[in-house]
Every structure is written in C-alpha cells, then in structure tokens.
Scaffold this motif. Structure first.
Motif, PDB file in Angstrom:
ATOM      1  N   PRO A   1       8.157 -10.972  -8.423  1.00 55.10           N
ATOM      2  CA  PRO A   1       6.905 -11.739  -8.515  1.00 55.10           C
ATOM      3  C   PRO A   1       5.933 -11.411  -7.375  1.00 55.10           C
ATOM      4  N   PHE A   2       4.673 -11.253  -7.720  1.00 58.69           N
ATOM      5  CA  PHE A   2       3.571 -10.974  -6.794  1.00 58.69           C
ATOM      6  C   PHE A   2       3.602  -9.551  -6.211  1.00 58.69           C
ATOM      7  N   TYR A   3       4.602  -8.762  -6.582  1.00 59.72           N
ATOM      8  CA  TYR A   3       4.843  -7.458  -5.943  1.00 59.72           C
ATOM      9  C   TYR A   3       4.318  -6.295  -6.782  1.00 59.72           C
ATOM     10  N   GLY A   4       3.581  -6.600  -7.857  1.00 58.66           N
ATOM     11  CA  GLY A   4       3.213  -5.565  -8.820  1.00 58.66           C
ATOM     12  C   GLY A   4       2.490  -4.377  -8.240  1.00 58.66           C
ATOM     13  N   ALA A   5       1.458  -4.611  -7.426  1.00 58.27           N
ATOM     14  CA  ALA A   5       0.700  -3.499  -6.854  1.00 58.27           C
ATOM     15  C   ALA A   5       1.555  -2.692  -5.886  1.00 58.27           C
ATOM     16  N   VAL A   6       2.351  -3.395  -5.086  1.00 59.70           N
ATOM     17  CA  VAL A   6       3.226  -2.697  -4.129  1.00 59.70           C
ATOM     18  C   VAL A   6       4.316  -1.932  -4.878  1.00 59.70           C
ATOM     19  N   SER A   7       4.833  -2.523  -5.946  1.00 59.08           N
ATOM     20  CA  SER A   7       5.828  -1.838  -6.770  1.00 59.08           C
ATOM     21  C   SER A   7       5.267  -0.540  -7.334  1.00 59.08           C
ATOM     22  N   ALA A   8       4.028  -0.601  -7.822  1.00 59.60           N
ATOM     23  CA  ALA A   8       3.374   0.609  -8.330  1.00 59.60           C
ATOM     24  C   ALA A   8       3.217   1.647  -7.224  1.00 59.60           C
ATOM     25  N   ALA A   9       2.889   1.169  -6.021  1.00 67.68           N
ATOM     26  CA  ALA A   9       2.728   2.080  -4.885  1.00 67.68           C
ATOM     27  C   ALA A   9       4.054   2.748  -4.528  1.00 67.68           C
ATOM     28  N   LYS A  10       5.139   1.976  -4.563  1.00 73.94           N
ATOM     29  CA  LYS A  10       6.446   2.552  -4.232  1.00 73.94           C
ATOM     30  C   LYS A  10       6.866   3.593  -5.276  1.00 73.94           C
ATOM     31  N   ALA A  11       6.596   3.317  -6.547  1.00 75.79           N
ATOM     32  CA  ALA A  11       6.919   4.289  -7.593  1.00 75.79           C
ATOM     33  C   ALA A  11       6.096   5.563  -7.414  1.00 75.79           C
ATOM     34  N   ALA A  12       4.816   5.403  -7.071  1.00 73.80           N
ATOM     35  CA  ALA A  12       3.960   6.568  -6.822  1.00 73.80           C
ATOM     36  C   ALA A  12       4.436   7.331  -5.588  1.00 73.80           C
ATOM     37  N   LEU A  13       4.834   6.600  -4.561  1.00 75.66           N
ATOM     38  CA  LEU A  13       5.321   7.228  -3.337  1.00 75.66           C
ATOM     39  C   LEU A  13       6.539   8.097  -3.621  1.00 75.66           C
ATOM     40  N   GLU A  14       7.444   7.590  -4.427  1.00 76.03           N
ATOM     41  CA  GLU A  14       8.638   8.362  -4.774  1.00 76.03           C
ATOM     42  C   GLU A  14       8.265   9.623  -5.559  1.00 76.03           C
ATOM     43  N   SER A  15       7.256   9.522  -6.417  1.00 77.98           N
ATOM     44  CA  SER A  15       6.766  10.699  -7.140  1.00 77.98           C
ATOM     45  C   SER A  15       6.170  11.718  -6.182  1.00 77.98           C
ATOM     46  N   HIS A  16       5.400  11.233  -5.203  1.00 79.23           N
ATOM     47  CA  HIS A  16       4.815  12.139  -4.200  1.00 79.23           C
ATOM     48  C   HIS A  16       5.907  12.855  -3.407  1.00 79.23           C
ATOM     49  N   VAL A  17       6.986  12.144  -3.105  1.00 75.76           N
ATOM     50  CA  VAL A  17       8.117  12.741  -2.381  1.00 75.76           C
ATOM     51  C   VAL A  17       8.686  13.919  -3.161  1.00 75.76           C
ATOM     52  N   ARG A  18       8.880  13.732  -4.461  1.00 77.63           N
ATOM     53  CA  ARG A  18       9.431  14.821  -5.282  1.00 77.63           C
ATOM     54  C   ARG A  18       8.487  16.028  -5.288  1.00 77.63           C
ATOM     55  N   GLN A  19       7.191  15.760  -5.435  1.00 77.38           N
ATOM     56  CA  GLN A  19       6.228  16.861  -5.501  1.00 77.38           C
ATOM     57  C   GLN A  19       6.124  17.597  -4.173  1.00 77.38           C
ATOM     58  N   LEU A  20       6.114  16.859  -3.069  1.00 75.65           N
ATOM     59  CA  LEU A  20       6.050  17.496  -1.749  1.00 75.65           C
ATOM     60  C   LEU A  20       7.317  18.292  -1.462  1.00 75.65           C
ATOM     61  N   SER A  21       8.454  17.793  -1.933  1.00 74.10           N
ATOM     62  CA  SER A  21       9.701  18.532  -1.761  1.00 74.10           C
ATOM     63  C   SER A  21       9.614  19.894  -2.436  1.00 74.10           C
ATOM     64  N   LEU A  22       9.021  19.923  -3.627  1.00 78.34           N
ATOM     65  CA  LEU A  22       8.827  21.182  -4.347  1.00 78.34           C
ATOM     66  C   LEU A  22       7.876  22.105  -3.591  1.00 78.34           C
ATOM     67  N   GLU A  23       6.725  21.583  -3.212  1.00 73.76           N
ATOM     68  CA  GLU A  23       5.668  22.430  -2.662  1.00 73.76           C
ATOM     69  C   GLU A  23       5.927  22.868  -1.223  1.00 73.76           C
ATOM     70  N   LEU A  24       6.762  22.122  -0.496  1.00 72.74           N
ATOM     71  CA  LEU A  24       7.085  22.497   0.890  1.00 72.74           C
ATOM     72  C   LEU A  24       8.442  23.190   0.997  1.00 72.74           C
ATOM     73  N   GLY A  25       9.050  23.447  -0.155  1.00 73.29           N
ATOM     74  CA  GLY A  25      10.363  24.075  -0.154  1.00 73.29           C
ATOM     75  C   GLY A  25      10.389  25.427   0.541  1.00 73.29           C
ATOM     76  N   GLU A  26       9.315  26.197   0.398  1.00 74.01           N
ATOM     77  CA  GLU A  26       9.289  27.530   1.022  1.00 74.01           C
ATOM     78  C   GLU A  26       9.300  27.455   2.540  1.00 74.01           C
ATOM     79  N   MET A  27       8.937  26.272   3.110  1.00 73.13           N
ATOM     80  CA  MET A  27       9.023  26.075   4.556  1.00 73.13           C
ATOM     81  C   MET A  27      10.341  25.415   4.962  1.00 73.13           C
ATOM     82  N   GLU A  28      11.211  25.181   3.970  1.00 75.51           N
ATOM     83  CA  GLU A  28      12.499  24.514   4.201  1.00 75.51           C
ATOM     84  C   GLU A  28      12.313  23.118   4.792  1.00 75.51           C
TER      85      GLU A  28
END
Length: 269
Positions: free
Chosen positions: A165-192
């Motif tokens: 309850p009341f956490y909807g916007a923050v919940s959306a932010a956390k889900a987006a943050l986790e997506s950003h983590v996956r994408q950055l892991s891919l794009e920064l992989g060449e730098m290990e």
C-alpha cells in the motif's frame, strides 16, 4: 585485493548520509577505498553526515562529500567535472552505489478524499530512484572515470516484485531500476564491470519510517525472517564488501538477496 591496493581507487555513493549508503561508505573505507558521497541533508541531519565522514577518515581514506540533489543534471555534471580534474582524467572510480530513497508514497486510486499520485510525482520518483543510476553511470563512463573490473550496485527491495500500500510509484521505480541493472550489465560487459541490484530485507531506516504502516511491516518482517530479526544496514554493507573482492566481477546482471532469507518465506503461521 587488499585495503592497501584499494587506496588508489574511489567509490561513489549516491545517498551516502544514512542507511545502506552510509554503512557501505564506512565499510568500503575500511576496505581501503576513498569515498565520494552524494547526499541531500538539512542542518538537522548534518551531524550524522559528519560522523560518517569522520569514520571514513579514521579508516585512513579520503572523503569528498557533496550536499546536493543527486538527480540534478547540472550538479551531476559539476561534480563529475571536478572529479575528472582532481584525478587528471585517470580512471579511478572502482565502485558506484545507487542508494537514493526519495519518492512519493501515495495511492494510485484515491480513497476518502485523498489526493492521488500525480503525473509529476510519478516522473520524479522514477527519475530519482531509477533513471539517475543510468545518468550517473553515463557521466562517469563518458569522462573515462570508471575502471575496468569495477562494480555498480543499486539498492532494490521486495517492492520491485510485490505490491505494498502507498508504494506504487516506488515499486515501479524499483522494477525499472532492476531493468537498468540488467541493461548496464550487458553494455558494460566489455569492461568487465559487474552490475547488480542488492535486495535488502526490511530495514529500519529513515526511508522505511516514511512508509505508512511501517510499524506493521517491521513486525511482519521479524516473523518472516528466518534469522528472526530485521536486516541491518551493516549486513548489506558487508555483502557489498564481499562482492567487491577479486573474482566478484563474474557475478553480474542479477538481484542479490541480502535479507537473511526473508523474501523467500511466503507464510507466517
């Protein structure tokens, strides 16, 4: 890598004045890292900031702290330019941690005459608590400050995959943050560079105290957690310290549960 070898490297902590960010700043300083701390505090809470800076320096590390809005584009650019000048363009940032907890806690569907979450509040919450991770990573990368085999950590929560309850916007932010983590892991992989989300258990921090019915959340978490206690900021800091050790760069793109097993327990009898 030992503390002495870490002395040439820096950790940038977004949200360094309390909770997970503050505990991690102190822990990484004890591991030898110098600390750049970004925080937003009023005079009433500056005492805690000064205590953290004192602990960092007592560990033999340097501390550069900035009391600014970490989501402000111009402040971000100013700070990174200052770092680039200080380090003469050398890649010395080995760790970036995103621990920003500033969002709007309102219902999507209003009840009892309450005001619902607005468009601007939704955008602000996602910008601060999710998208700013990408912008800081970009800024550091484009200014050649990120080292190879570095680490990037982003603090998420069980709210990224559950409803509170009341956490909807923050919940959306956390889900987006986790997506950003996956994408950055891919794009920064060449730098290990290893990029991971850290999912802490319920922790009694200033951010938690702002959530309505936080007292009930605390009581349920104590019953759910197999360790029969809340997560402490230092628990999370210790996990991050372990992941920063040599070999930890192979762990990337995931969600690391630093909760003592709390999230996997679905029923409390």
């Amino acid at each position: 890598m030992n503390g002495k070898e870490n002395r040439e490297f820096w950790a940038v902590i977004l949200g360094a004045s309390s909770g997970f960010g503050g505990a991690t700043a102190v822990r990484l300083a004890k591991d030898g890292y110098n600390i750049v701390g970004i925080h937003l505090d009023r005079q009433a809470t500056m005492g805690n900031v000064n205590n953290i800076i004192s602990e960092i320096r007592s560990a033999g590390s340097e501390a550069m702290f900035y009391n600014v809005n970490a989501a402000d584009q111009f402040k971000r650019e100013e700070i990174v330019k200052e770092l680039k000048d200080k380090f003469n363009g050398k890649a010395v940032v080995k760790v970036l941690m995103h621990s920003l907890a500033f969002g709007t806690l309102k219902l999507f569907i209003p009840k009892n005459g309450e005001q619902p979450l607005t468009h601007s509040q939704m955008e602000m919450t996602l910008d601060v608590m999710a998208h700013s991770l990408v912008y800081w990573t970009q800024e550091l990368y484009l200014n050649n400050l990120l080292t190879k085999k570095g680490r990037i950590f982003a603090m998420t929560s069980s709210g990224g995959h559950t409803s509170i309850p009341f956490y909807g916007a923050v919940s959306a932010a956390k889900a987006a943050l986790e997506s950003h983590v996956r994408q950055l892991s891919l794009e920064l992989g060449e730098m290990e560079i290893a990029v991971n989300a850290i999912m802490a258990g319920v922790t009694d921090t200033p951010a938690l105290r702002k959530i309505p019915s936080n007292a009930s959340m605390i009581e349920v978490a104590k019953k759910k957690n197999p360790r029969q206690r809340l997560t402490e900021p230092e628990d999370v800091a210790n996990v991050i310290s372990i992941l920063c050790k040599d070999g930890g760069e192979w762990i990337s793109g995931g969600i690391i549960h630093a909760d003592g097993g709390e999230d996997c327990v679905s029923y409390v009898g």
